[in-house]
Design a protein around this motif. Structure first.
Motif, PDB file in Angstrom:
ATOM      1  N   SER A 104       2.391   6.864  -6.548  1.00 46.19           N
ATOM      2  CA  SER A 104       1.453   7.891  -6.985  1.00 46.19           C
ATOM      3  C   SER A 104       2.060   9.282  -6.829  1.00 46.19           C
ATOM      4  N   GLN A 144       0.833  -1.194   0.000  1.00 51.28           N
ATOM      5  CA  GLN A 144       0.000   0.000   0.000  1.00 51.28           C
ATOM      6  C   GLN A 144       0.868   1.244   0.000  1.00 51.28           C
ATOM      7  N   GLN A 145       1.863   1.232   0.885  1.00 54.54           N
ATOM      8  CA  GLN A 145       2.742   2.388   0.959  1.00 54.54           C
ATOM      9  C   GLN A 145       3.502   2.557  -0.350  1.00 54.54           C
ATOM     10  N   ASN A 148       1.258   4.247  -2.673  1.00 60.10           N
ATOM     11  CA  ASN A 148       1.166   5.665  -2.315  1.00 60.10           C
ATOM     12  C   ASN A 148       2.379   6.406  -2.854  1.00 60.10           C
TER      13      ASN A 148
END
Lengths: 305, 384, 290
Positions: free
Chosen positions: A26, A19-20, A23
């Motif tokens: 992005s 997930q990180q 992030n």
């Protein structure tokens, strides 16, 4: 039993990690786009163009107004922002760079005037549009795509894809078209290029236009992901850092640098907290510059005797 | 050499022309000059512009009724860009050159605090909304010429905390605040202290810095900590981003905010803003606010935000004080301000003489539901 | 202390900070984007010493300068060998690093809530005398042999090194000297505003200082002084333009730099010789009379 618990913990940690990572990618994508526009000018004119932040800002605001007046779709709004960014960059070039080139000013002055250019854009917005915040509406809806526990925002995915397409477009332009080759020629050696019959002044304005397209696009992206406000241009600092880390001598460098910076920042924030991040960033940057000063993808520019 | 001379002459000419234009020719016979120091062009410019509009509205209303002591009010506004040095210069200019009788001040403490010792020396009172307590008191007592007209940061935080604990019955919180901003820090710390004192738990604290726009890392950690609510006391644009990113990642629990969750937050955050509770200085469905907002909108064509009310009330407090003092002497006016007991739009403002802050002003708890503000009620700072 | 005195104090403090920057960039060509952080170091250390330990004003400043120079030494050690772009980036990163440290150390420095209660000790005389001392120091430094060697390094490092000049060591010395001056400006700033917080010393302030050096003229000390004074004063004078103030201010700067890209004052210096020449005029008239 314990093995099962351990496995589940590892899986959870992995999910958090992924997930990180997403992030980071992005924000890295946004940095990369900024850095490329920035790096383009660096390669051609050999100075750090801080007015890129101002170009992003103007691109973003004009796109916003276009949207307000014409209710354009996402793509049209992006196009509008990019084109106005391009024009803004050329205006800046005529105002603050061309006079310096004419007088053979040392490179440092281009840099100083570019900082001023960025500030000029910010203060122009403050004096005309005003200081209230605005946002773009949610073009694609706020829903995220959720795979297991990891969520991607549809918007981020779209922006990332558009950035990728734009970068490929840029590479095609630089390597496959005549004007693109002219830009590369000037980047290589400005004097020789002019001896070879390249109209250097026109090429430079063209370069600014192209970099402005990228800048306007990044500006609209920033406006969409975050908020539209006059200090938006200050994000260019991240672009600068990304360019230097990635290596200023090539096109790939800023991209790599941008993504790396985004991912690094996200992980640092995740694992040691946002307050410590600048501290570690500094130390890492320092080590980096000592060990590999040409940046990751760069080439060492040898000092000529 | 010749070019240099041209430039020097150019510079001097620019200088002198502008200098001439910028000289403020002092108060006319029929005028009372009031100074106004605000951020009009940097990060908190929205506040500054609203504050100024509120002040101007009040001044116009008073002038329409004949002014004070037979004279009309004229407001002189200087922009500080949020910079303390500019603020100091502005204050000095207002006091020494323009000779104002009082100064209406900014709603930011990083500018308010340095003004305090200078106001003390120059003895021209400052009425403002700098919530940090060091702008009105110091270790040896009170800054005699500084006045705050809204609840302090800690009072606001405590109202929010006590509402969350007692009305919403929440007890496990996550907190995310801006470590580089004293407004944010000064709310986070009292909030956490109050929660802990009353048996609640702070599961996780995350921080961010000015200019950060990616909160993915912090949001992920908050999600994993599984709190019952998240306290988010930042500036409006950061609050909006955090709301969007928290909701985007699946954190649906209530958000507890500060008075920077008001307009234009819903416009910035959209549906992500729902399920938020926060203390605010105003609410649109309470009559005294509606009245004010109508007049404000008629005059400026925009919706009134909390800082407009502050400016409005401050100007009115000043007017009452000047009337009470009966003369245009800043020190007499300061004494009169101390005696203030004013029914302002924000509430009853009466200063505690030891702190120059209002004694227990209420704030209104609002909830964001269906992308609208819902008024929950007026709350006073808790006594425990 | 009237308004005019207040403005002059700010102008002079700015000038001193810019001179620090000027020394570095003018003599070594290195561009530092972290000068504001040295101001912060000076202001915070001297401020803390005064507030928490009640150390008298002059001593606090002295200690703060020594401490800042020490910090400058540590960061410059690895960095001074780097190219100009990288030096700029590193000093920028250091600035952010310092801001983060200041924000973190809430218990000592007050973090984001700032340090208040610094005693008010700065008046116009202290500031003017400091300026004169700094000018004399810098001028003598530049005219010395050491100074001339630095200029050689700035113009062509490779050539200078082949003449036997130890460029790294010289750059380091100049850097430390500039750190001392800039942190001194920071101390004065702290004792004037009596409140400091980390947001006052960010990279925007550093870039302002850099711009002022280039505006004044890379080779001219007088130019830098006059240029900075002009810029700082115009900011105050332009107040009447209201919302357009900052826009006009930056526009004027761009146009003046366009017009004169070596800095407004380029190589010109106000020297004693100028005064002598001015004196010659009446003297020669008197002689003719005879």
């Amino acid at each position: 039993m314990k093995a099962g618990l351990l496995l589940r913990n590892v899986k959870k940690e992995l999910e958090v990690f992924l997930q990180q990572l997403l992030n980071g990618l992005s924000s890295g994508g946004v940095y990369a786009l900024m850095a490329v526009g920035f790096g383009l000018i660096y390669n051609v004119l050999k100075f750090s163009n801080f007015s890129h932040g101002g170009v992003m800002l103007i691109g973003c605001y004009t796109a916003y107004f276009a949207f307000k007046i014409f209710h354009s779709s996402l793509f049209l709004t992006l196009l509008f922002g990019a084109i106005s960014g391009g024009f803004c960059a050329v205006i800046f070039e005529k105002l603050a760079i061309a006079p310096l080139r004419k007088r053979n000013a040392p490179k440092v002055y281009f840099f100083v005037n570019s900082i001023n250019g960025g500030l000029l854009a910010e203060y122009l917005i403050v004096a005309t549009v005003g200081v209230f915040f605005h946002t773009f509406p949610d073009f694609l809806g706020t829903a995220n795509i959720n795979i297991r526990q990891i969520s991607f925002s549809k918007l981020n995915l779209t922006m990332f894809t558009i950035s990728l397409i734009t970068l490929f477009g840029l590479m095609w332009y630089l390597y496959k078209t005549k004007s693109g080759r002219a830009i590369r020629a000037v980047a290589c050696d400005i004097n020789t290029a002019s001896l070879m019959g390249v109209d250097v002044n026109r090429v430079i304005s063209l370069t600014f236009f192209v970099s402005g397209l990228l800048g306007g696009l990044s500006g609209v992206f920033l406006g969409i992901s975050y908020t539209i406000y006059p200090q938006l241009g200050k994000m260019i600092v991240k672009g600068w850092m990304a360019s230097v880390i990635g290596g200023l001598g090539s096109l790939l460098g800023p991209v790599v640098g941008g993504i790396l910076l985004g991912v690094l920042e996200t992980f640092l924030t995740a694992y040691i907290g946002s307050s410590f991040t600048p501290i570690l960033e500094f130390i890492i940057l320092l080590m980096f510059l000592l060990i590999r000063p040409q940046g990751i993808a760069g080439i060492i520019v040898e000092e000529k005797v | 050499m010749k070019k240099l001379k041209v430039i020097i002459i150019l510079m001097t000419v620019i200088f002198l022309t502008f200098g001439l234009f910028s000289y403020s020719w002092g108060a006319g016979e029929e005028e009372i000059l009031v100074g106004n120091i605000q951020d009009m062009s940097a990060g908190t410019a929205i506040w500054g512009q609203n504050d100024t509009n509120g002040i101007l509205l009040a001044a116009e209303e008073i002038n329409a009724l004949g002014g004070i002591l037979g004279k009309k009010i004229r407001v002189i506004t200087y922009d500080t860009k949020g910079d303390p040095t500019e603020a100091i210069n502005a204050y000095n200019r207002l006091v020494d050159l323009d000779k104002v009788v009082a100064v209406l001040g900014p709603p930011t403490s990083n500018v308010g605090i340095p003004l305090a010792p200078i106001a003390e020396r120059k003895k021209v009172p400052v009425i403002g909304d700098f919530m940090d307590e060091r702008a009105t008191t110091h270790s040896g007592g009170v800054w005699n010429f500084m006045f705050l007209t809204e609840p302090s940061c800690s009072e606001q935080a405590e109202i929010a905390a006590s509402y969350a604990l007692k009305e919403l019955k929440l007890s496990k919180f996550a907190v995310i605040y801006n470590k580089a901003n004293s407004y944010s820090v000064n709310m986070a710390i009292p909030f956490m202290a109050y929660v802990i004192k009353h048996g609640g738990e702070i599961l996780i604290t995350e921080t961010y810095l000015f200019g950060d726009t990616e909160f993915g890392a912090q949001c992920t950690k908050i999600k994993n900590a599984n709190p019952e609510a998240v306290f988010v006391p930042g500036y409006v644009q950061d609050n909006a981003l955090i709301a969007k990113q928290l909701r985007g990642i699946g954190v649906d629990v209530p958000i507890i905010g500060n008075n920077s969750w008001y307009v234009p937050l819903i416009e910035l955050a959209g549906p992500a803003a729902n399920n938020t509770y926060f203390p605010n200085n105003m609410a649109t469905d309470i009559p005294r606010f509606q009245e004010f907002m109508k007049r404000y909108e008629k005059r400026f064509g925009m919706e009134a935000l909390i800082h407009a009310l502050m400016g409005y009330d401050n100007m009115n407090i000043l007017t009452e004080a000047i009337k009470k003092a009966g003369k245009l002497d800043p020190i007499a006016i300061k004494d009169a301000i101390e005696q203030t007991d004013h029914a302002g739009v924000m509430g009853r403002i009466k200063f505690n003489p030891q702190t120059h802050r209002p004694d227990r002003m209420p704030l209104i708890m609002l909830k964001i539901e269906n992308e609208e503000f819902v008024t929950l009620g007026e709350y006073l700072p808790p006594l425990d | 202390m009237s308004f005019y005195q207040g403005v002059i104090i700010i102008v002079v403090i700015n000038v001193i900070a810019v001179i620090g920057n000027f020394l570095l960039t003018g003599m070594t060509g290195l561009l530092s984007f972290g000068q504001a952080s040295f101001m912060a170091l000076g202001a915070y250390i001297s401020g803390l010493l005064a507030v928490k330990f009640n150390i008298p004003f002059p001593l606090a400043i002295l200690l703060a300068i020594i401490a800042s120079v020490f910090v400058g030494f540590i960061i410059a050690l690895p960095v001074v060998k780097l190219r100009r772009d990288y030096f700029a980036l590193t000093t920028f990163a250091f600035g952010e690093f310092l801001k983060a440290v200041l924000n973190l150390s809430v218990t000592i420095t007050g973090g984001a809530t700032g340090l208040a209660g610094i005693p008010y000790k700065v008046n116009i005389w202290i500031v003017l005398i400091s300026l004169i001392i700094v000018i004399l120091l810098v001028r003598n430094f530049r005219n010395s042999k050491f100074g001339k060697e630095c200029l050689a390094i700035r113009d062509d490092e490779l050539a200078a090194r082949s003449c036997g000049i130890d460029s790294s060591r010289k750059k380091m010395t100049v850097f430390l000297f500039s750190v001392a001056i800039t942190s001194f400006a920071g101390c004065l700033y702290g004792f004037y505003t009596c409140y400091i917080d980390p947001s006052m010393f960010g990279w925007t302030k550093s870039s302002e200082l850099v711009i002022m050096v280039f505006f004044g003229g890379l080779n001219s000390l007088t130019g830098v002084i006059i240029g900075t004074t002009f810029l700082t004063l115009s900011l105050e004078i332009l107040r009447f333009t209201g919302a357009w103030r900052m826009f006009i201010y930056v526009l004027i700067m761009i146009i003046l730099i366009d017009f004169r890209p070596q800095g407004v004052f380029a190589n010109w210096e106000l020297e004693w010789t100028t005064f002598e020449k001015l004196l010659q005029v009446p003297l020669s008239i008197i002689k003719k009379e005879k």
